[in-house]
Design a protein around this motif. Structure first.
Motif, PDB file in Angstrom:
ATOM      1  N   LEU A  24      26.264  23.057  20.947  1.00  0.00           N
ATOM      2  CA  LEU A  24      24.951  23.700  21.028  1.00  0.00           C
ATOM      3  C   LEU A  24      23.968  22.855  21.828  1.00  0.00           C
ATOM      4  CD1 LEU A  24      24.565  25.082  17.386  1.00  0.00           C
ATOM      5  CD2 LEU A  24      24.826  26.412  19.470  1.00  0.00           C
ATOM      6  N   CYS A  25      23.958  21.536  21.596  1.00  0.00           N
ATOM      7  CA  CYS A  25      23.053  20.640  22.331  1.00  0.00           C
ATOM      8  C   CYS A  25      23.371  20.643  23.824  1.00  0.00           C
ATOM      9  CB  CYS A  25      23.141  19.226  21.782  1.00  0.00           C
ATOM     10  SG  CYS A  25      22.290  19.000  20.218  1.00  0.00           S
ATOM     11  N   LEU A  26      24.652  20.589  24.155  1.00  0.00           N
ATOM     12  CA  LEU A  26      25.028  20.588  25.567  1.00  0.00           C
ATOM     13  C   LEU A  26      24.673  21.915  26.239  1.00  0.00           C
ATOM     14  CD1 LEU A  26      28.443  18.713  25.431  1.00  0.00           C
ATOM     15  CD2 LEU A  26      26.250  17.864  26.262  1.00  0.00           C
ATOM     16  N   LEU A  38      14.468  15.528  27.381  1.00  0.00           N
ATOM     17  CA  LEU A  38      14.253  15.146  25.988  1.00  0.00           C
ATOM     18  C   LEU A  38      15.521  14.559  25.380  1.00  0.00           C
ATOM     19  CD1 LEU A  38      12.539  14.989  23.450  1.00  0.00           C
ATOM     20  CD2 LEU A  38      13.153  17.356  22.963  1.00  0.00           C
ATOM     21  N   LEU A  39      16.659  15.178  25.630  1.00  0.00           N
ATOM     22  CA  LEU A  39      17.918  14.627  25.124  1.00  0.00           C
ATOM     23  C   LEU A  39      18.192  13.245  25.715  1.00  0.00           C
ATOM     24  CD1 LEU A  39      20.321  17.694  25.037  1.00  0.00           C
ATOM     25  CD2 LEU A  39      19.588  16.304  23.107  1.00  0.00           C
ATOM     26  N   THR A  40      17.887  13.049  26.982  1.00  0.00           N
ATOM     27  CA  THR A  40      18.062  11.745  27.618  1.00  0.00           C
ATOM     28  C   THR A  40      17.186  10.706  26.941  1.00  0.00           C
ATOM     29  OG1 THR A  40      18.537  12.815  29.724  1.00  0.00           O
ATOM     30  CG2 THR A  40      17.912  10.500  29.806  1.00  0.00           C
ATOM     31  N   TYR A  41      15.943  11.060  26.672  1.00  0.00           N
ATOM     32  CA  TYR A  41      15.049  10.127  25.986  1.00  0.00           C
ATOM     33  C   TYR A  41      15.592   9.790  24.599  1.00  0.00           C
ATOM     34  CZ  TYR A  41      11.262   8.328  23.201  1.00  0.00           C
ATOM     35  OH  TYR A  41      10.523   7.552  22.344  1.00  0.00           O
ATOM     36  N   LEU A  42      15.958  10.808  23.831  1.00  0.00           N
ATOM     37  CA  LEU A  42      16.404  10.586  22.458  1.00  0.00           C
ATOM     38  C   LEU A  42      17.693   9.766  22.398  1.00  0.00           C
ATOM     39  CD1 LEU A  42      15.670  14.101  20.949  1.00  0.00           C
ATOM     40  CD2 LEU A  42      14.397  11.991  20.547  1.00  0.00           C
ATOM     41  N   LEU A  43      18.606  10.003  23.324  1.00  0.00           N
ATOM     42  CA  LEU A  43      19.898   9.323  23.270  1.00  0.00           C
ATOM     43  C   LEU A  43      19.889   7.935  23.894  1.00  0.00           C
ATOM     44  CD1 LEU A  43      22.252  12.314  24.130  1.00  0.00           C
ATOM     45  CD2 LEU A  43      21.875  11.270  21.893  1.00  0.00           C
ATOM     46  N   ARG A  91       4.851  13.519  25.271  1.00  0.00           N
ATOM     47  CA  ARG A  91       5.322  14.456  24.251  1.00  0.00           C
ATOM     48  C   ARG A  91       6.735  14.108  23.788  1.00  0.00           C
ATOM     49  NH1 ARG A  91       4.249  19.053  27.097  1.00  0.00           N
ATOM     50  NH2 ARG A  91       6.451  19.443  27.395  1.00  0.00           N
ATOM     51  N   TYR A  92       7.581  13.637  24.687  1.00  0.00           N
ATOM     52  CA  TYR A  92       8.926  13.233  24.301  1.00  0.00           C
ATOM     53  C   TYR A  92       8.880  12.070  23.322  1.00  0.00           C
ATOM     54  CZ  TYR A  92      10.564  15.890  28.379  1.00  0.00           C
ATOM     55  OH  TYR A  92      10.822  16.870  29.298  1.00  0.00           O
ATOM     56  N   SER A  93       8.036  11.112  23.594  1.00  0.00           N
ATOM     57  CA  SER A  93       7.987   9.893  22.795  1.00  0.00           C
ATOM     58  C   SER A  93       7.328  10.107  21.440  1.00  0.00           C
ATOM     59  CB  SER A  93       7.236   8.806  23.560  1.00  0.00           C
ATOM     60  OG  SER A  93       7.048   7.685  22.760  1.00  0.00           O
ATOM     61  N   GLN A  94       6.228  10.830  21.405  1.00  0.00           N
ATOM     62  CA  GLN A  94       5.433  11.068  20.192  1.00  0.00           C
ATOM     63  C   GLN A  94       4.975   9.768  19.554  1.00  0.00           C
ATOM     64  OE1 GLN A  94       7.796  13.619  17.677  1.00  0.00           O
ATOM     65  NE2 GLN A  94       7.154  15.440  18.771  1.00  0.00           N
ATOM     66  N   ASN A  95       4.799   8.739  20.361  1.00  0.00           N
ATOM     67  CA  ASN A  95       4.339   7.442  19.882  1.00  0.00           C
ATOM     68  C   ASN A  95       2.932   7.210  20.437  1.00  0.00           C
ATOM     69  OD1 ASN A  95       3.910   4.723  19.372  1.00  0.00           O
ATOM     70  ND2 ASN A  95       6.021   4.145  19.804  1.00  0.00           N
ATOM     71  N   LYS A  96       1.990   6.909  19.548  1.00  0.00           N
ATOM     72  CA  LYS A  96       0.594   6.749  19.971  1.00  0.00           C
ATOM     73  C   LYS A  96       0.419   5.570  20.923  1.00  0.00           C
ATOM     74  CE  LYS A  96      -1.122  10.129  17.546  1.00  0.00           C
ATOM     75  NZ  LYS A  96      -1.534  11.339  18.222  1.00  0.00           N
ATOM     76  N   GLU A  97       1.152   4.484  20.688  1.00  0.00           N
ATOM     77  CA  GLU A  97       1.050   3.323  21.573  1.00  0.00           C
ATOM     78  C   GLU A  97       1.508   3.678  22.987  1.00  0.00           C
ATOM     79  OE1 GLU A  97       3.099  -0.072  19.912  1.00  0.00           O
ATOM     80  OE2 GLU A  97       2.585   0.633  17.910  1.00  0.00           O
ATOM     81  N   THR A  98       2.588   4.412  23.068  1.00  0.00           N
ATOM     82  CA  THR A  98       3.091   4.845  24.367  1.00  0.00           C
ATOM     83  C   THR A  98       2.084   5.745  25.059  1.00  0.00           C
ATOM     84  OG1 THR A  98       5.346   4.732  23.520  1.00  0.00           O
ATOM     85  CG2 THR A  98       5.006   6.009  25.518  1.00  0.00           C
ATOM     86  N   GLU A  99       1.479   6.651  24.294  1.00  0.00           N
ATOM     87  CA  GLU A  99       0.476   7.554  24.849  1.00  0.00           C
ATOM     88  C   GLU A  99      -0.686   6.776  25.445  1.00  0.00           C
ATOM     89  OE1 GLU A  99      -2.552  11.135  23.429  1.00  0.00           O
ATOM     90  OE2 GLU A  99      -1.057  10.360  22.022  1.00  0.00           O
TER      91      GLU A  99
END
Length: 158
Positions: A24-26, A38-43, A91-99
């Motif tokens: 399903l992911c692929l 997004l998948l690249t970021y997460l993996l 948006r991919y990161s959802q980290n405030k520091e990164t933002e």
């Protein structure tokens, strides 16, 4: 076709095998570039947030170098495109520091552009909105990070 809610999708995914989830992911990654990113970021990149920030900064540098500075019209179009891309990566990161780090870098690059952005109201408004957004986000961070980011923010505002 009406899309299912997140809860319905979550419940259905609980009943699937790992092989089916992988398929399903692929399959999902084949439809949109954003899904694949997004998948690249997460993996691959979520473990090293600093490396991710540097990668995005390098991409931002390349995009700023390609801006056609012949007229403010082209500059505005290019700056908006760069900002859209940066917001997507945030948006991919959802980290405030990164933002905060990425938006501050965007503002630095925008401020150091030639021709100056203060001669164009739209570009100045984009710059001001991003600074305002950064200030709001900095408040939610840890005190030490607030201090560090506020020092960078002060140098940008001068």
């Amino acid at each position: 076709m009406k899309a299912a809610s997140v809860k319905q999708l979550k419940d259905e995914l609980k009943h699937r095998s790992p092989e089916e989830l992988m398929e399903l992911c692929l399959r999902l990654s084949k439809f949109k570039k954003e899904n694949k990113e997004l998948l690249t970021y997460l993996l691959f990149e979520s473990e090293s947030e600093e490396g991710y920030i540097e990668t995005v900064k390098n991409e931002m540098d390349a995009q700023f170098e390609q801006i056609n500075t012949a007229t403010y019209y082209y500059i505005k179009k290019s700056v908006r495109k760069i900002l859209r891309t940066v917001k997507r990566y945030i948006r991919y990161s959802q980290n405030k520091e990164t933002e905060v780090a990425l938006l501050l870098y965007f503002c630095q690059k925008l401020k150091s552009m030639y021709p100056p952005i203060n001669r164009n109201r739209v570009l100045q408004n984009i710059f001001d909105r991003q600074l305002h957004s950064v200030k709001k986000t900095i408040i939610s961070l840890h005190e030490d990070l607030q201090y560090d980011f506020n020092k960078i923010l002060d140098t940008i505002e001068q």
